[in-house]
Scaffold this active site. Sequence first.
Site, short mmCIF file in Angstrom:
data_model
loop_
_atom_site.label_atom_id
_atom_site.label_comp_id
_atom_site.label_asym_id
_atom_site.label_seq_id
_atom_site.Cartn_x
_atom_site.Cartn_y
_atom_site.Cartn_z
N LYS A 130 -11.24 1.04 -15.33
CA LYS A 130 -11.58 -0.61 -15.14
C LYS A 130 -12.16 -1.34 -16.31
CE LYS A 130 -11.30 -0.19 -10.85
NZ LYS A 130 -10.29 -1.13 -10.22
N ASP A 158 0.65 -1.25 -0.08
CA ASP A 158 0.14 0.18 -0.07
C ASP A 158 1.01 1.07 -0.10
OD1 ASP A 158 -3.20 0.33 0.75
OD2 ASP A 158 -2.14 2.01 0.96
N TYR A 186 -11.91 6.86 -14.10
CA TYR A 186 -11.95 5.42 -13.48
C TYR A 186 -12.59 4.49 -14.31
CZ TYR A 186 -13.49 2.54 -9.51
OH TYR A 186 -13.70 1.53 -8.81
N ASN A 198 -5.54 -4.71 -6.54
CA ASN A 198 -6.69 -4.04 -6.14
C ASN A 198 -6.33 -2.62 -5.91
OD1 ASN A 198 -8.92 -4.21 -4.00
ND2 ASN A 198 -7.15 -3.27 -3.10
N ASP A 229 4.40 2.00 -5.01
CA ASP A 229 3.56 2.57 -5.67
C ASP A 229 3.35 1.99 -6.99
OD1 ASP A 229 2.36 4.20 -7.86
OD2 ASP A 229 3.82 5.82 -8.04
N THR A 240 -16.26 2.02 1.31
CA THR A 240 -14.92 2.34 1.60
C THR A 240 -14.35 3.69 1.47
OG1 THR A 240 -14.21 1.97 -0.61
CG2 THR A 240 -14.39 0.02 0.37
N1 LIG Z 1 -15.46 0.25 -2.89
C1 LIG Z 1 -16.26 -0.19 -4.03
O1 LIG Z 1 -17.60 -0.11 -3.79
C2 LIG Z 1 -15.69 -0.51 -5.23
C3 LIG Z 1 -16.53 -0.90 -6.46
C4 LIG Z 1 -15.94 -1.47 -7.49
C5 LIG Z 1 -14.33 -1.48 -7.38
N2 LIG Z 1 -13.70 -1.11 -6.39
C6 LIG Z 1 -12.09 -1.32 -6.50
O2 LIG Z 1 -11.80 -1.94 -5.35
C7 LIG Z 1 -10.26 -1.57 -5.19
C8 LIG Z 1 -10.14 -1.11 -3.66
O3 LIG Z 1 -10.73 0.10 -3.64
P1 LIG Z 1 -11.47 0.52 -2.08
O4 LIG Z 1 -12.93 0.69 -2.23
O5 LIG Z 1 -11.23 -0.69 -1.03
O6 LIG Z 1 -10.79 1.82 -1.71
P2 LIG Z 1 -9.59 2.00 -0.32
O7 LIG Z 1 -9.19 3.47 -0.62
O8 LIG Z 1 -10.00 1.84 0.73
O9 LIG Z 1 -8.31 1.21 -0.76
C9 LIG Z 1 -7.59 1.51 -2.13
C10 LIG Z 1 -6.23 1.36 -1.36
O10 LIG Z 1 -5.22 1.62 -2.53
C11 LIG Z 1 -4.00 2.12 -1.99
N3 LIG Z 1 -3.45 2.99 -3.11
C12 LIG Z 1 -3.84 4.01 -3.71
N4 LIG Z 1 -2.89 4.30 -4.73
C13 LIG Z 1 -1.96 3.23 -4.72
C14 LIG Z 1 -0.78 3.08 -5.36
N5 LIG Z 1 -0.32 4.11 -6.44
N6 LIG Z 1 0.14 2.09 -5.12
C15 LIG Z 1 -0.41 1.27 -4.20
N7 LIG Z 1 -1.60 1.40 -3.37
C16 LIG Z 1 -2.22 2.45 -3.73
C17 LIG Z 1 -4.54 3.14 -0.97
O11 LIG Z 1 -3.91 3.89 -0.08
C18 LIG Z 1 -5.76 2.48 -0.43
O12 LIG Z 1 -5.14 1.77 0.75
C19 LIG Z 1 -9.95 -0.41 -6.13
O13 LIG Z 1 -9.56 -1.09 -7.51
C20 LIG Z 1 -11.48 0.09 -6.66
O14 LIG Z 1 -11.53 0.62 -7.83
C21 LIG Z 1 -14.31 -0.74 -5.29
#
Ligand SMILES: NC(=O)c1ccc[n+]([C@@H]2O[C@H](COP(=O)([O-])OP(=O)(O)OC[C@H]3O[C@@H](n4cnc5c(N)ncnc54)[C@H](O)[C@@H]3O)[C@@H](O)[C@H]2O)c1
Length: 304
Positions: free
Chosen positions: A174, A38, A170, A99, A72, A204
């Site tokens: 995706k 992360d 986004y 993720n 990153d 989240t």
């Molecule tokens: N929350 C939803 O409803 C939802 C729906 C569909 C898809 N998603 C996808 O799920 C995944 C997780 O998202 P989430 O909702 O848990 O959000 P979140 O913000 O809780 O988690 C995302 C994490 O990615 C980390 N991050 C960001 N940029 C980064 C980088 N360059 N390198 C490494 N880490 C990095 C952040 O620090 C964070 O901890 C994402 O790909 C998001 O697009 C989420």
Amino acid sequence: MSRLLEGKVAVVTGAGHGIGRGHALELAKQGASVVVNDLGSARDGTGSGKDADETVRLITERGGVAVANYADVGDEQDTQDLVDQAIGAFGRLDIVVNNAGIVRDRAVWNMTPEDFDLVIRVHLRGTWLMTHHAAVHWRSKAKAGEAVRGRIINTTSGAGLVGNFGQSNYATAKAAIAGLTLTTSLELWSIGVTVNAVGPGGLTRLSAGVAGSGGPIEPDQLGEDEYHPMDPAGSSPVVAWLASDEAQHVTGQVIRVIRDKIYLMRGWTEAVEVSSGERRWDATKLGTVFATDIFGTRAPGLRP
Ligand SMILES: NC(=O)c1ccc[n+]([C@@H]2O[C@H](COP(=O)([O-])OP(=O)(O)OC[C@H]3O[C@@H](n4cnc5c(N)ncnc54)[C@H](O)[C@@H]3O)[C@@H](O)[C@H]2O)c1
């Protein structure tokens, strides 16, 4: 209790919070050793921190094995080092869960090129870089005669599969991740690597503002048997199963997991076919052909 991932080594990107934390906890619970990556950035991709440490602490506290990585995923050298760290720390690499994600939502006329580039960089370039480095590693193993059982699980979203207002960066990333999943599943199949994509849900840091129902939930805030419809870890058992040997023949699939439901997604099939019967279509007649024979309406783009 039999565990699905005994002896496996996994990298989960963006596992410091939310859905990624849920995946990391589940993979560890199923017996995998986990590299918790992360960057520790804010939801718009700015800043950095050691947010991975908390997930490592939770895994360790529950008797699992994990190490932190603060890379990153958009950086070429960082992602190479991340793959190397897994192999260095645990001697092998079996599973990559892509993720990590950020959002910078704005209608396309207000979105800046920087908002577009950074979102594409984290989601799409990050997923591609991890896939690339892991593929190089697994291919060299396969060429040396080793039986490889590699797993890549990517993260797509309803926004990418059906579209969403305000997310032209986004949703593009995706959708591209779904395409990347299909192509790399074809490329890597012959060396024993499966590639699938999961579309998760959950309240989240990324979705809390959109869903509008309070602040984010971290997976560990819920009890082991506590049901919450917006549990960020709701899709994590599916990710763990796709990562297991049981799913050896499952590849190139896009699967959404929302609340207690699993949806197998299928897209871009040939829905209608018409033939001109001539060398080339007559452009002046196509209005009627499209309205009558293809769309069955004059306005197929307008949603009710
Ligand atoms: N929350 C939803 O409803 C939802 C729906 C569909 C898809 N998603 C996808 O799920 C995944 C997780 O998202 P989430 O909702 O848990 O959000 P979140 O913000 O809780 O988690 C995302 C994490 O990615 C980390 N991050 C960001 N940029 C980064 C980088 N360059 N390198 C490494 N880490 C990095 C952040 O620090 C964070 O901890 C994402 O790909 C998001 O697009 C989420």
